[in-house]
Design a protein around this motif. Structure first.
Motif, PDB file in Angstrom:
ATOM      1  N   UNK B   8       2.767  -5.576  -2.886  1.00  0.00           N
ATOM      2  CA  UNK B   8       1.801  -6.248  -2.024  1.00  0.00           C
ATOM      3  C   UNK B   8       1.866  -5.666  -0.623  1.00  0.00           C
ATOM      4  N   UNK B   9       0.739  -5.717   0.086  1.00  0.00           N
ATOM      5  CA  UNK B   9       0.734  -5.156   1.445  1.00  0.00           C
ATOM      6  C   UNK B   9       1.734  -5.873   2.341  1.00  0.00           C
ATOM      7  N   UNK B  10       2.411  -5.140   3.149  1.00  0.00           N
ATOM      8  CA  UNK B  10       3.447  -5.718   4.001  1.00  0.00           C
ATOM      9  C   UNK B  10       2.904  -6.747   4.977  1.00  0.00           C
ATOM     10  N   UNK B  13       3.150 -10.150   3.551  1.00  0.00           N
ATOM     11  CA  UNK B  13       4.524 -10.523   3.243  1.00  0.00           C
ATOM     12  C   UNK B  13       5.331 -10.743   4.507  1.00  0.00           C
ATOM     13  N   UNK B 119      17.364  -6.175   6.137  1.00  0.00           N
ATOM     14  CA  UNK B 119      16.168  -5.405   6.447  1.00  0.00           C
ATOM     15  C   UNK B 119      15.718  -5.571   7.894  1.00  0.00           C
ATOM     16  N   UNK B 121      17.378  -4.797  10.318  1.00  0.00           N
ATOM     17  CA  UNK B 121      17.853  -3.620  11.041  1.00  0.00           C
ATOM     18  C   UNK B 121      16.979  -2.400  10.750  1.00  0.00           C
ATOM     19  N   UNK B 122      16.140  -2.536   9.749  1.00  0.00           N
ATOM     20  CA  UNK B 122      15.270  -1.434   9.374  1.00  0.00           C
ATOM     21  C   UNK B 122      14.053  -1.426  10.299  1.00  0.00           C
ATOM     22  N   UNK B 125      10.770  -2.342   8.885  1.00  0.00           N
ATOM     23  CA  UNK B 125      10.657  -3.755   8.573  1.00  0.00           C
ATOM     24  C   UNK B 125      10.289  -4.532   9.838  1.00  0.00           C
ATOM     25  N   UNK B 128       6.618  -4.548  11.204  1.00  0.00           N
ATOM     26  CA  UNK B 128       5.591  -5.373  10.582  1.00  0.00           C
ATOM     27  C   UNK B 128       5.249  -6.599  11.415  1.00  0.00           C
TER      28      UNK B 128
END
Lengths: 298, 177
Positions: B8-10, B13, B119, B121-122, B125, B128
């Motif tokens: 699914x598109x971020x 989410x 995530x 720290x990503x 992520x 978004x």
């Protein structure tokens, strides 16, 4: 997803088993939903008290202190978790092994148990289960049920919710999850996405346990290590892999996640044997689905 | 049992799984009703003195975030306290019920707005969430309330409970009778 608009979803969360456990019930009148959830949390609290590595009064702590000296009678639930754990150990040739607590302690991920003899290179093969819920160790051993108790707790909680009349429920014990009901629950898989699409699992009437090998703790002077251990090699599982295992019961998903994490595609036959499947993602590679291929919702 | 993996598109989410989204479990009033069914509660807010804060921190080993103590006396005996702890990045409000002897009767998390696991720290992520607001929720038909693969530690909550038990011993116990 409200099954009945008159009865809004009731969701609660409490800290148990070293993590946050949330329970959601849909389709029941609010008072009944709260009663059901309270009953389910009571079961989880009991499992927490029996299987905690940290609590000196738990069955696990008593075993770690005394089971190498003489057989110890434990609660039927502790016995049943140990019996299941032994089955997974046998089937995985020790890749899943509750006696890896010794390594987890030496790596600083668990505290040293008080008053327990230092373990002597024992394995799951040194655990003996007798009638009358009695357990003995053939040599000093430290066991930790952290890799299986959350799954067991989610199963017990769902059973309790079902007894209380819940037709749709989700129990999430720190990412080990059981969904009761035909309507698929959407579960975000916690793996960083390189693209603008994120992986989401749709799951109905089943369980999932996920693991990313995220480095939990920096160990001074030691290599980086994730939270999982390959019991047969006594070495950390790969830290950059993501795995989630889907099975009917959460205890199966929870335990087999450790094997799929450590063994990757080599765990295919084992997953099949337990009617489980795994979604696997290694860095730079495509998503893989391995293990049992389910038919339509049974 | 039935499962399938979808992508699914971020954008959608992000709202459901990230810090822009909070799962609200119970209101303060609901938590009171759940933890002390049928009882009435009387607000008795306190402000901790500098000395009390020091004593609590010393005895519990846990930092005191605020001097304001949100506490209620329960008609049937016992105390109801609302407090919060800092999770990885966000405040997590929770309710603690103590019986008339000061023993824990129950803990309920009121809200959870933590980003899950590693995530955060990503950088991908985190990106978004920039410029997102609640209306972006509509991009996803139904919200995603659960995440698998990043086990959350509840240590900060158990530390918070520990701190409140010490607070009860040092502050509420003598004054509450």
């Amino acid at each position: 997803m409200n099954l009945c608009s008159n009865n809004p979803a009731v969701e609660r969360a409490q800290p148990w088993l070293g993590t946050l456990v949330s329970i959601r019930v849909e389709g029941l009148p609010s008072a009944e939903a709260h009663r059901a959830i309270a009953g389910a949390f009571a079961e989880i609290a009991a499992i927490h008290r029996l299987m905690s590595f940290h609590d000196p009064a738990s069955d696990v702590s008593r075993l770690n202190r005394e089971a190498a000296l003489h057989a110890i009678a434990v609660h039927p639930w502790t016995y049943s978790v140990l019996a299941e754990a032994q089955q997974f150990s046998r089937a995985s040739d020790g890749c899943f092994d509750v006696s890896v607590a010794a390594e987890l302690v030496s790596w600083g991920m668990l505290p040293t148990p008080q008053g327990a003899h230092e373990p002597l290179r024992g394995t799951w093969r040194d655990i003996e289960l007798f009638s009358g819920n009695r357990v003995a160790f053939r040599r000093p051993l430290w066991i930790d049920l952290g890799g299986i108790a959350k799954g067991f707790a989610a199963d017990r909680a769902v059973e309790r919710l079902r007894e209380c009349g819940a037709r749709y429920a989700v129990v999430n014990a720190g990412g080990d999850m059981r969904v009761e009901g035909e309507n698929p629950e959407r579960i975000r898989l916690a793996t960083p996405s390189q693209s603008d699409l994120a992986p989401v699992l749709e799951l109905a009437n089943g369980s999932v346990a996920g693991s990313s090998g995220t480095v939990q703790q920096k160990r001074r002077g030691k290599p980086a290590c994730g939270p999982h251990i390959d019991g047969s090699r006594r070495a950390p599982a790969p830290i950059d892999r993501f795995v989630c295992v889907v099975a009917e019961r959460c205890v199966v998903a929870d335990a087999l996640t450790k094997v799929a994490m450590a063994r990757g595609t080599e765990s295919t036959d084992l997953l099949r044997r337990f009617s489980a499947s795994a979604y696997l993602k290694d860095p730079g590679k495509q998503w893989l689905r391995i293990g049992a291929m389910e038919t339509a919702a049974a | 049992m039935n499962s399938r993996l979808i992508f699914l598109p971020l954008a959608g989410i992000a709202i459901a799984g990230g810090p822009a989204y909070a799962t609200v479990y119970l209101s303060v009033e609901q938590a009171q009703a759940v933890l002390f069914p049928g009882a009435t509660v009387q607000p008795q807010p306190r402000t901790l003195t500098e000395e009390q804060v020091k004593a609590i921190e010393h005895a519990s080993g846990v930092h005191v975030l605020t001097k304001q103590l949100k506490v209620w006396r329960v008609s049937a005996g016992g105390w109801f306290i609302v407090d919060e702890v800092v999770g990885k990045h966000e405040y997590i409000p929770f309710a603690l019920a103590l019986d008339d002897k000061g023993a824990v009767k129950g803990v309920e998390i009121l809200e959870y707005r933590e980003a899950y696991g590693g995530q955060i720290r990503d950088p991908e992520w985190q990106k978004q969430f920039l410029g997102k607001d609640a209306s972006a929720k509509l991009q996803l038909g139904k919200s995603i309330r659960n995440i698998s693969g990043a086990t959350l530690s509840c240590k900060h909550i158990t530390d918070g409970v520990e701190r409140l038990l010490v607070t009860y011993e040092l502050v509420l116990k003598q004054s509450g009778r």
